[in-house]
Write a protein that holds these residues in place. Structure first.
Motif, mmCIF file in Angstrom:
data_model
loop_
_atom_site.group_PDB
_atom_site.id
_atom_site.type_symbol
_atom_site.label_atom_id
_atom_site.label_comp_id
_atom_site.label_asym_id
_atom_site.label_seq_id
_atom_site.Cartn_x
_atom_site.Cartn_y
_atom_site.Cartn_z
ATOM 1 N N VAL A 186 0.834 -1.208 0.000
ATOM 2 C CA VAL A 186 0.000 0.000 0.000
ATOM 3 C C VAL A 186 0.870 1.260 0.000
ATOM 4 O O VAL A 186 0.605 2.213 -0.741
ATOM 5 C CB VAL A 186 -0.964 -0.013 1.213
ATOM 6 C CG1 VAL A 186 -1.633 1.329 1.408
ATOM 7 C CG2 VAL A 186 -2.003 -1.113 1.043
ATOM 8 N N VAL A 187 1.933 1.268 0.810
ATOM 9 C CA VAL A 187 2.813 2.443 0.874
ATOM 10 C C VAL A 187 3.500 2.666 -0.468
ATOM 11 O O VAL A 187 3.518 3.791 -0.986
ATOM 12 C CB VAL A 187 3.841 2.282 2.017
ATOM 13 C CG1 VAL A 187 4.933 3.336 1.918
ATOM 14 C CG2 VAL A 187 3.155 2.369 3.369
ATOM 15 N N VAL A 188 4.058 1.611 -1.056
ATOM 16 C CA VAL A 188 4.739 1.763 -2.351
ATOM 17 C C VAL A 188 3.746 2.194 -3.431
ATOM 18 O O VAL A 188 4.035 3.081 -4.231
ATOM 19 C CB VAL A 188 5.455 0.451 -2.742
ATOM 20 C CG1 VAL A 188 5.934 0.495 -4.178
ATOM 21 C CG2 VAL A 188 6.625 0.201 -1.815
ATOM 22 N N GLY A 189 2.574 1.576 -3.451
ATOM 23 C CA GLY A 189 1.556 1.962 -4.427
ATOM 24 C C GLY A 189 1.132 3.411 -4.273
ATOM 25 O O GLY A 189 0.982 4.136 -5.262
ATOM 26 N N THR A 190 0.954 3.858 -3.036
ATOM 27 C CA THR A 190 0.566 5.251 -2.777
ATOM 28 C C THR A 190 1.648 6.219 -3.229
ATOM 29 O O THR A 190 1.362 7.236 -3.871
ATOM 30 C CB THR A 190 0.262 5.449 -1.279
ATOM 31 O OG1 THR A 190 -0.758 4.533 -0.886
ATOM 32 C CG2 THR A 190 -0.178 6.862 -0.987
ATOM 33 N N VAL A 191 2.889 5.907 -2.894
ATOM 34 C CA VAL A 191 3.996 6.789 -3.289
ATOM 35 C C VAL A 191 4.092 6.886 -4.806
ATOM 36 O O VAL A 191 4.198 7.988 -5.362
ATOM 37 C CB VAL A 191 5.325 6.294 -2.677
ATOM 38 C CG1 VAL A 191 6.515 6.992 -3.314
ATOM 39 C CG2 VAL A 191 5.329 6.513 -1.175
ATOM 40 N N PHE A 192 4.021 5.755 -5.498
ATOM 41 C CA PHE A 192 4.117 5.799 -6.950
ATOM 42 C C PHE A 192 2.904 6.473 -7.579
ATOM 43 O O PHE A 192 3.029 7.183 -8.581
ATOM 44 C CB PHE A 192 4.314 4.394 -7.532
ATOM 45 C CG PHE A 192 5.747 3.961 -7.519
ATOM 46 C CD1 PHE A 192 6.597 4.325 -8.546
ATOM 47 C CD2 PHE A 192 6.243 3.209 -6.482
ATOM 48 C CE1 PHE A 192 7.919 3.942 -8.551
ATOM 49 C CE2 PHE A 192 7.565 2.818 -6.468
ATOM 50 C CZ PHE A 192 8.405 3.185 -7.498
ATOM 51 N N LEU A 250 1.174 8.922 -6.205
ATOM 52 C CA LEU A 250 1.346 10.360 -5.982
ATOM 53 C C LEU A 250 2.431 10.944 -6.874
ATOM 54 O O LEU A 250 2.300 12.076 -7.361
ATOM 55 C CB LEU A 250 1.654 10.626 -4.508
ATOM 56 C CG LEU A 250 0.501 10.345 -3.540
ATOM 57 C CD1 LEU A 250 0.962 10.501 -2.101
ATOM 58 C CD2 LEU A 250 -0.688 11.244 -3.841
ATOM 59 N N LEU A 251 3.518 10.184 -7.084
ATOM 60 C CA LEU A 251 4.553 10.658 -8.004
ATOM 61 C C LEU A 251 3.985 10.861 -9.408
ATOM 62 O O LEU A 251 4.309 11.840 -10.083
ATOM 63 C CB LEU A 251 5.715 9.663 -8.057
ATOM 64 C CG LEU A 251 6.670 9.659 -6.876
ATOM 65 C CD1 LEU A 251 7.649 8.496 -6.995
ATOM 66 C CD2 LEU A 251 7.419 10.965 -6.764
ATOM 67 N N GLY A 252 3.128 9.947 -9.845
ATOM 68 C CA GLY A 252 2.518 10.087 -11.166
ATOM 69 C C GLY A 252 1.454 11.161 -11.204
ATOM 70 O O GLY A 252 1.368 11.933 -12.154
ATOM 71 N N LYS A 253 0.632 11.219 -10.167
ATOM 72 C CA LYS A 253 -0.481 12.177 -10.123
ATOM 73 C C LYS A 253 0.022 13.615 -10.160
ATOM 74 O O LYS A 253 -0.529 14.462 -10.863
ATOM 75 C CB LYS A 253 -1.309 11.924 -8.861
ATOM 76 C CG LYS A 253 -2.435 12.879 -8.640
ATOM 77 C CD LYS A 253 -3.587 12.559 -9.525
ATOM 78 C CE LYS A 253 -4.770 13.441 -9.142
ATOM 79 N NZ LYS A 253 -5.759 13.450 -10.180
ATOM 80 N N PHE A 254 1.067 13.894 -9.392
ATOM 81 C CA PHE A 254 1.593 15.256 -9.328
ATOM 82 C C PHE A 254 2.774 15.470 -10.268
ATOM 83 O O PHE A 254 3.460 16.484 -10.176
ATOM 84 C CB PHE A 254 1.980 15.599 -7.883
ATOM 85 C CG PHE A 254 0.808 15.602 -6.954
ATOM 86 C CD1 PHE A 254 -0.196 16.546 -7.084
ATOM 87 C CD2 PHE A 254 0.690 14.642 -5.962
ATOM 88 C CE1 PHE A 254 -1.288 16.545 -6.237
ATOM 89 C CE2 PHE A 254 -0.398 14.631 -5.109
ATOM 90 C CZ PHE A 254 -1.390 15.585 -5.247
ATOM 91 N N GLU A 255 2.992 14.502 -11.156
ATOM 92 C CA GLU A 255 4.037 14.578 -12.171
ATOM 93 C C GLU A 255 5.406 14.873 -11.561
ATOM 94 O O GLU A 255 6.147 15.743 -12.011
ATOM 95 C CB GLU A 255 3.670 15.603 -13.235
ATOM 96 C CG GLU A 255 2.403 15.229 -13.978
ATOM 97 C CD GLU A 255 2.009 16.251 -15.030
ATOM 98 O OE1 GLU A 255 2.725 17.252 -15.205
ATOM 99 O OE2 GLU A 255 0.966 16.031 -15.673
#
Length: 193
Positions: free
Chosen positions: A54-60, A62-67
């Motif tokens: 869940v943590v890795v999925g959330t981080v990735f 957010l990295l994609g969402k906020f470019e």
């Protein structure tokens, strides 16, 4: 979910888990060291596996969402190459540990324990890998199912090699080629796991 369905990559990046296996193995070692074996340790381990996903999925996500994919360019390239090299060394060390059922240490004794004393355990793995690389180099473009079929054939080929060489199952088990059997009787889903 995020890797597979929301990715812009052509393949399912979430299925490429070679980096995750050493991480999960280390989590398992920490849990066993702290809690021992048993149902509480198993539930803690499954919770940690799920939480890390869940943590890795959330981080990735957010990295994609906020470019923020460009954040990697803020680090000097030699630092990134060093990090990637360190990950590669960690994966190699862990794969040798898994192949030899030992704990690798970056010392002369650790190298002797894993590589010299247990050479008979990791040489077949290396041989299978070299053969796969040669086959993929020659036929990989023509036969896209070559690698999956090859992986499925590893176990039958291993047993055929045991039969051809006349090595019985007990000798192979004593040499470390098989996991030890579960010592408890009854179901494998008992509270002693």
């Amino acid at each position: 979910f995020v890797f597979t369905f929301k990715s812009n990559f052509n393949n399912g990046v979430g299925l490429q888990m070679v980096e995750n296996v050493p991480f999960c193995l280390e989590l398992a070692r920490i849990v066993i060291q702290e809690q021992g074996y048993g149902l509480p340790a198993l539930s803690t381990l499954f919770f940690l596996f799920g939480l890390s996903s869940v943590v890795v999925g959330t981080v990735f996500y957010l990295l994609g969402k906020f470019e923020y994919g460009r954040v990697v360019y803020f680090f000097p390239s030699h630092v990134l190459v060093g990090c990637i090299g360190g990950i590669g060394a960690f994966i190699i060390a862990t794969s040798v540990e898994v192949s030899t059922n030992t704990v690798f240490h970056f010392t002369l004794e650790g190298v002797e324990e894993c590589f010299i004393r247990h050479m008979h355990l990791w040489l077949p793995v290396l041989a299978f890998e070299v053969v796969l690389r040669i086959l993929l180099k020659g036929f990989g473009d023509k036969y896209p199912l070559l690698a999956p079929i090859y992986y499925c054939l590893i176990t039958p080929v291993f047993y055929m090699c045991l039969g051809v060489t006349g090595i019985d199952m007990n000798t192979a088990a004593k040499a470390g080629y098989f996991f030890p059997p579960i010592s408890t009787s009854g179901s494998v889903f008992n509270k002693d796991l």
